[in-house]
Design a protein around this motif. Structure first.
Motif, PDB file in Angstrom:
ATOM      1  N   SER A 108      17.134 -10.515  64.520  1.00  0.00           N
ATOM      2  CA  SER A 108      18.137  -9.167  64.934  1.00  0.00           C
ATOM      3  C   SER A 108      18.585  -8.326  63.631  1.00  0.00           C
ATOM      4  O   SER A 108      19.164  -7.171  63.976  1.00  0.00           O
ATOM      5  CB  SER A 108      19.485  -9.901  65.665  1.00  0.00           C
ATOM      6  OG  SER A 108      20.394 -10.579  64.682  1.00  0.00           O
ATOM      7  N   GLY A 109      18.596  -8.787  62.458  1.00  0.00           N
ATOM      8  CA  GLY A 109      19.178  -8.357  61.428  1.00  0.00           C
ATOM      9  C   GLY A 109      20.529  -8.283  61.405  1.00  0.00           C
ATOM     10  O   GLY A 109      21.163  -7.302  60.463  1.00  0.00           O
ATOM     11  N   ARG A 110      21.330  -9.003  61.964  1.00  0.00           N
ATOM     12  CA  ARG A 110      22.848  -9.086  62.237  1.00  0.00           C
ATOM     13  C   ARG A 110      23.294 -10.197  61.267  1.00  0.00           C
ATOM     14  O   ARG A 110      22.702 -11.084  61.033  1.00  0.00           O
ATOM     15  CB  ARG A 110      23.188  -8.730  63.566  1.00  0.00           C
ATOM     16  CG  ARG A 110      22.711  -7.577  64.303  1.00  0.00           C
ATOM     17  CD  ARG A 110      23.078  -7.876  65.717  1.00  0.00           C
ATOM     18  NE  ARG A 110      22.317  -6.935  66.649  1.00  0.00           N
ATOM     19  CZ  ARG A 110      22.023  -7.084  67.755  1.00  0.00           C
ATOM     20  NH1 ARG A 110      22.250  -8.173  68.524  1.00  0.00           N
ATOM     21  NH2 ARG A 110      21.415  -6.078  68.448  1.00  0.00           N
ATOM     22  N   ASP A 111      24.541 -10.087  60.883  1.00  0.00           N
ATOM     23  CA  ASP A 111      25.276 -11.056  60.329  1.00  0.00           C
ATOM     24  C   ASP A 111      25.557 -12.177  61.038  1.00  0.00           C
ATOM     25  O   ASP A 111      25.634 -12.313  62.390  1.00  0.00           O
ATOM     26  CB  ASP A 111      26.688 -10.760  59.778  1.00  0.00           C
ATOM     27  CG  ASP A 111      27.845 -10.268  60.792  1.00  0.00           C
ATOM     28  OD1 ASP A 111      28.144 -11.313  61.148  1.00  0.00           O
ATOM     29  OD2 ASP A 111      27.696  -9.255  61.190  1.00  0.00           O
ATOM     30  N   LYS A 112      25.431 -13.452  60.355  1.00  0.00           N
ATOM     31  CA  LYS A 112      25.710 -14.548  61.127  1.00  0.00           C
ATOM     32  C   LYS A 112      26.659 -14.805  62.217  1.00  0.00           C
ATOM     33  O   LYS A 112      26.573 -15.370  63.158  1.00  0.00           O
ATOM     34  CB  LYS A 112      25.632 -16.003  60.193  1.00  0.00           C
ATOM     35  CG  LYS A 112      25.563 -17.291  60.580  1.00  0.00           C
ATOM     36  CD  LYS A 112      25.342 -18.375  59.914  1.00  0.00           C
ATOM     37  CE  LYS A 112      25.052 -19.668  60.000  1.00  0.00           C
ATOM     38  NZ  LYS A 112      24.860 -20.753  59.154  1.00  0.00           N
ATOM     39  N   ALA A 113      28.012 -14.495  61.931  1.00  0.00           N
ATOM     40  CA  ALA A 113      29.130 -14.652  62.524  1.00  0.00           C
ATOM     41  C   ALA A 113      28.907 -13.814  63.978  1.00  0.00           C
ATOM     42  O   ALA A 113      29.444 -14.303  64.948  1.00  0.00           O
ATOM     43  CB  ALA A 113      30.398 -14.043  61.797  1.00  0.00           C
ATOM     44  N   THR A 114      28.457 -12.540  63.785  1.00  0.00           N
ATOM     45  CA  THR A 114      28.383 -11.807  64.862  1.00  0.00           C
ATOM     46  C   THR A 114      27.263 -12.431  66.003  1.00  0.00           C
ATOM     47  O   THR A 114      27.744 -12.519  67.284  1.00  0.00           O
ATOM     48  CB  THR A 114      27.937 -10.318  64.639  1.00  0.00           C
ATOM     49  OG1 THR A 114      28.941  -9.878  63.542  1.00  0.00           O
ATOM     50  CG2 THR A 114      27.688  -9.491  65.801  1.00  0.00           C
ATOM     51  N   VAL A 115      26.181 -12.800  65.377  1.00  0.00           N
ATOM     52  CA  VAL A 115      25.207 -13.282  66.256  1.00  0.00           C
ATOM     53  C   VAL A 115      25.714 -14.581  66.841  1.00  0.00           C
ATOM     54  O   VAL A 115      25.368 -14.951  68.045  1.00  0.00           O
ATOM     55  CB  VAL A 115      23.767 -13.842  65.430  1.00  0.00           C
ATOM     56  CG1 VAL A 115      22.780 -14.586  66.141  1.00  0.00           C
ATOM     57  CG2 VAL A 115      23.077 -12.596  64.878  1.00  0.00           C
ATOM     58  N   HIS A 116      26.507 -15.483  66.154  1.00  0.00           N
ATOM     59  CA  HIS A 116      27.116 -16.680  66.924  1.00  0.00           C
ATOM     60  C   HIS A 116      27.806 -16.348  67.891  1.00  0.00           C
ATOM     61  O   HIS A 116      27.903 -17.119  69.029  1.00  0.00           O
ATOM     62  CB  HIS A 116      27.645 -17.506  65.766  1.00  0.00           C
ATOM     63  CG  HIS A 116      28.109 -18.916  66.059  1.00  0.00           C
ATOM     64  ND1 HIS A 116      29.599 -19.122  66.430  1.00  0.00           N
ATOM     65  CD2 HIS A 116      27.269 -19.956  66.316  1.00  0.00           C
ATOM     66  CE1 HIS A 116      29.585 -20.238  66.862  1.00  0.00           C
ATOM     67  NE2 HIS A 116      28.423 -21.013  66.857  1.00  0.00           N
ATOM     68  N   ILE A 164      14.980 -20.785  70.428  1.00  0.00           N
ATOM     69  CA  ILE A 164      15.453 -20.093  69.120  1.00  0.00           C
ATOM     70  C   ILE A 164      16.613 -20.371  68.627  1.00  0.00           C
ATOM     71  O   ILE A 164      17.790 -20.870  69.432  1.00  0.00           O
ATOM     72  CB  ILE A 164      15.417 -18.512  69.421  1.00  0.00           C
ATOM     73  CG1 ILE A 164      14.215 -18.159  69.835  1.00  0.00           C
ATOM     74  CG2 ILE A 164      15.635 -17.718  67.951  1.00  0.00           C
ATOM     75  CD1 ILE A 164      14.545 -16.516  70.314  1.00  0.00           C
ATOM     76  N   GLY A 165      16.797 -20.812  67.291  1.00  0.00           N
ATOM     77  CA  GLY A 165      18.012 -21.325  66.686  1.00  0.00           C
ATOM     78  C   GLY A 165      18.793 -20.091  66.157  1.00  0.00           C
ATOM     79  O   GLY A 165      18.234 -19.111  66.156  1.00  0.00           O
ATOM     80  N   LEU A 166      19.883 -20.304  65.599  1.00  0.00           N
ATOM     81  CA  LEU A 166      20.999 -19.523  65.105  1.00  0.00           C
ATOM     82  C   LEU A 166      20.341 -18.642  63.815  1.00  0.00           C
ATOM     83  O   LEU A 166      20.293 -17.433  64.063  1.00  0.00           O
ATOM     84  CB  LEU A 166      22.207 -20.185  64.578  1.00  0.00           C
ATOM     85  CG  LEU A 166      23.119 -19.129  63.923  1.00  0.00           C
ATOM     86  CD1 LEU A 166      23.682 -17.951  64.951  1.00  0.00           C
ATOM     87  CD2 LEU A 166      24.504 -20.005  63.724  1.00  0.00           C
ATOM     88  N   THR A 167      19.722 -19.231  63.085  1.00  0.00           N
ATOM     89  CA  THR A 167      19.169 -18.839  61.738  1.00  0.00           C
ATOM     90  C   THR A 167      17.905 -17.740  62.190  1.00  0.00           C
ATOM     91  O   THR A 167      18.117 -16.692  61.511  1.00  0.00           O
ATOM     92  CB  THR A 167      18.738 -19.993  60.946  1.00  0.00           C
ATOM     93  OG1 THR A 167      19.687 -20.764  60.526  1.00  0.00           O
ATOM     94  CG2 THR A 167      18.125 -19.285  59.599  1.00  0.00           C
ATOM     95  N   GLN A 168      17.220 -18.428  62.946  1.00  0.00           N
ATOM     96  CA  GLN A 168      16.182 -17.404  63.423  1.00  0.00           C
ATOM     97  C   GLN A 168      16.764 -16.090  64.324  1.00  0.00           C
ATOM     98  O   GLN A 168      16.123 -15.261  64.070  1.00  0.00           O
ATOM     99  CB  GLN A 168      14.899 -18.032  64.223  1.00  0.00           C
ATOM    100  CG  GLN A 168      13.914 -17.445  64.507  1.00  0.00           C
ATOM    101  CD  GLN A 168      12.854 -18.445  65.413  1.00  0.00           C
ATOM    102  OE1 GLN A 168      13.164 -19.363  65.792  1.00  0.00           O
ATOM    103  NE2 GLN A 168      11.632 -17.666  65.457  1.00  0.00           N
ATOM    104  N   PHE A 169      17.577 -16.116  65.073  1.00  0.00           N
ATOM    105  CA  PHE A 169      18.354 -15.087  65.848  1.00  0.00           C
ATOM    106  C   PHE A 169      18.938 -14.214  64.680  1.00  0.00           C
ATOM    107  O   PHE A 169      18.624 -12.659  64.910  1.00  0.00           O
ATOM    108  CB  PHE A 169      19.334 -15.551  66.553  1.00  0.00           C
ATOM    109  CG  PHE A 169      18.879 -15.975  67.944  1.00  0.00           C
ATOM    110  CD1 PHE A 169      18.522 -14.824  68.758  1.00  0.00           C
ATOM    111  CD2 PHE A 169      19.236 -16.966  68.596  1.00  0.00           C
ATOM    112  CE1 PHE A 169      18.086 -15.100  70.165  1.00  0.00           C
ATOM    113  CE2 PHE A 169      18.997 -17.296  69.954  1.00  0.00           C
ATOM    114  CZ  PHE A 169      18.243 -16.472  70.811  1.00  0.00           C
ATOM    115  N   VAL A 170      19.450 -14.648  63.536  1.00  0.00           N
ATOM    116  CA  VAL A 170      19.939 -13.676  62.562  1.00  0.00           C
ATOM    117  C   VAL A 170      18.912 -12.957  61.863  1.00  0.00           C
ATOM    118  O   VAL A 170      18.940 -11.542  61.730  1.00  0.00           O
ATOM    119  CB  VAL A 170      20.564 -14.624  61.522  1.00  0.00           C
ATOM    120  CG1 VAL A 170      20.973 -13.734  60.320  1.00  0.00           C
ATOM    121  CG2 VAL A 170      21.753 -15.219  62.129  1.00  0.00           C
ATOM    122  N   SER A 171      17.810 -13.667  61.634  1.00  0.00           N
ATOM    123  CA  SER A 171      16.491 -13.142  61.095  1.00  0.00           C
ATOM    124  C   SER A 171      16.046 -12.037  62.033  1.00  0.00           C
ATOM    125  O   SER A 171      15.535 -10.888  61.444  1.00  0.00           O
ATOM    126  CB  SER A 171      15.549 -14.291  60.520  1.00  0.00           C
ATOM    127  OG  SER A 171      14.368 -13.351  60.115  1.00  0.00           O
TER     128      SER A 171
END
Length: 272
Positions: free
Chosen positions: A41-49, A32-39
């Motif tokens: 989880s519904g969380r902001d990109k910085a937090t997910v990263h 899974i990539g970062l963008t997909q994780f963001v989608s």
């Protein structure tokens, strides 16, 4: 003092959110990539990263340097090995599951309760028929739509049933139970007999019979189930399945240090 407590709660919340990321992996979605994780989880990109970086740093995740996709890390293998060595579950369950499977000539599997779902521990299919049940060992099974889940709901802790009543029940087939009153009625029936049965509720072509596996507290911590293609689930066959399951429940529950409730054991002794 209050400030420290608030920080502790925040830290635990961060850990929980980071670990929740692991639940998005499956055999059909191993990377899974970062963008997909963001989608997801519904969380902001910085937090997910930030969560992904910490999980990767600690070996829980790995990142492919070419694709930049994340996958489960090798550290999980060590942790799984430690868990099995110190508190064996799969190794004690596999012989029981295999014996039951060979006894009835169908796929048998053992699942445990995990985060309001049923998680596979092991399964066995003798593959003596031309038609087989497709079983994905990495899949997470819903409690309301599977015989394993119904067995866990019926004999597990009452707070699990209360939590399920707060959920919107997902439809998998036109036979899936999505009405809470109907689900409660089925759970009540399972409590009376010790066995659960569903046909085409999760997979339109499969019937399944299950019985609870008990922990040391006498509560269901999992279930033993036999899955049969509908074409082989003929009238009267459930008796043989119940007999195999009741034997397997006693054997497996004892092997893991659990206790079958005496009233249920007596009921099975006289009716199976």
């Amino acid at each position: 003092m209050q400030f420290r407590h608030d920080n502790e709660r925040n830290d635990m919340g961060t850990i929980t959110k980071a670990l929740e990321m692991l639940g998005y992996f499956s055999s059909s979605q191993p990377e899974i990539g970062l963008t997909q994780f963001v989608s997801l989880s519904g969380r902001d990109k910085a937090t997910v990263h930030r969560h992904l970086v910490e999980l990767t740093k600690n070996g829980i995740l790995e990142q492919d340097q070419k694709t930049r996709l994340y996958r489960l890390g090798s550290k999980i293998l060590r942790l799984a090995a430690v868990r099995e060595i110190t508190h064996p579950l799969r190794s004690v369950a596999e012989p029981v599951v295999r014996r039951i499977s060979e006894q009835v000539g169908e796929l048998a599997h053992f699942t445990i309760l995990q985060d309001m779902s049923a998680q596979s521990v092991c399964f066995y299919d003798p593959q003596i028929h031309g038609t087989h049940v497709h079983y994905n060992a990495s899949e997470i099974f819903p409690l309301h739509a599977t015989s394993s889940g119904l067995a866990i709901l019926a004999f597990g802790q009452s707070d699990i049933r209360r939590a399920v009543r707060e959920l919107s029940l997902r439809t998998y087939t036109n036979k899936t139970i999505t009405d809470h009153a109907q689900l409660d009625a089925m759970i009540s029936d399972v409590q009376k007999t010790g066995f659960s049965f569903l046909k085409s509720a999760y997979d339109v072509e499969v019937s399944s019979q299950a019985a609870p596996i008990f922990g040391s507290d006498g509560q269901a911590m999992g279930a033993l189930s036999i899955a049969v293609p509908n074409v082989r689930m003929y009238e009267g066959r459930d008796g043989a399945l119940k007999k195999a399951l009741s034997q397997g429940v006693h054997e497996l529950t004892h092997a893991i240090g659990g206790v079958v409730p005496p009233e249920l054991a007596t009921r099975w002794e006289h009716n199976v």
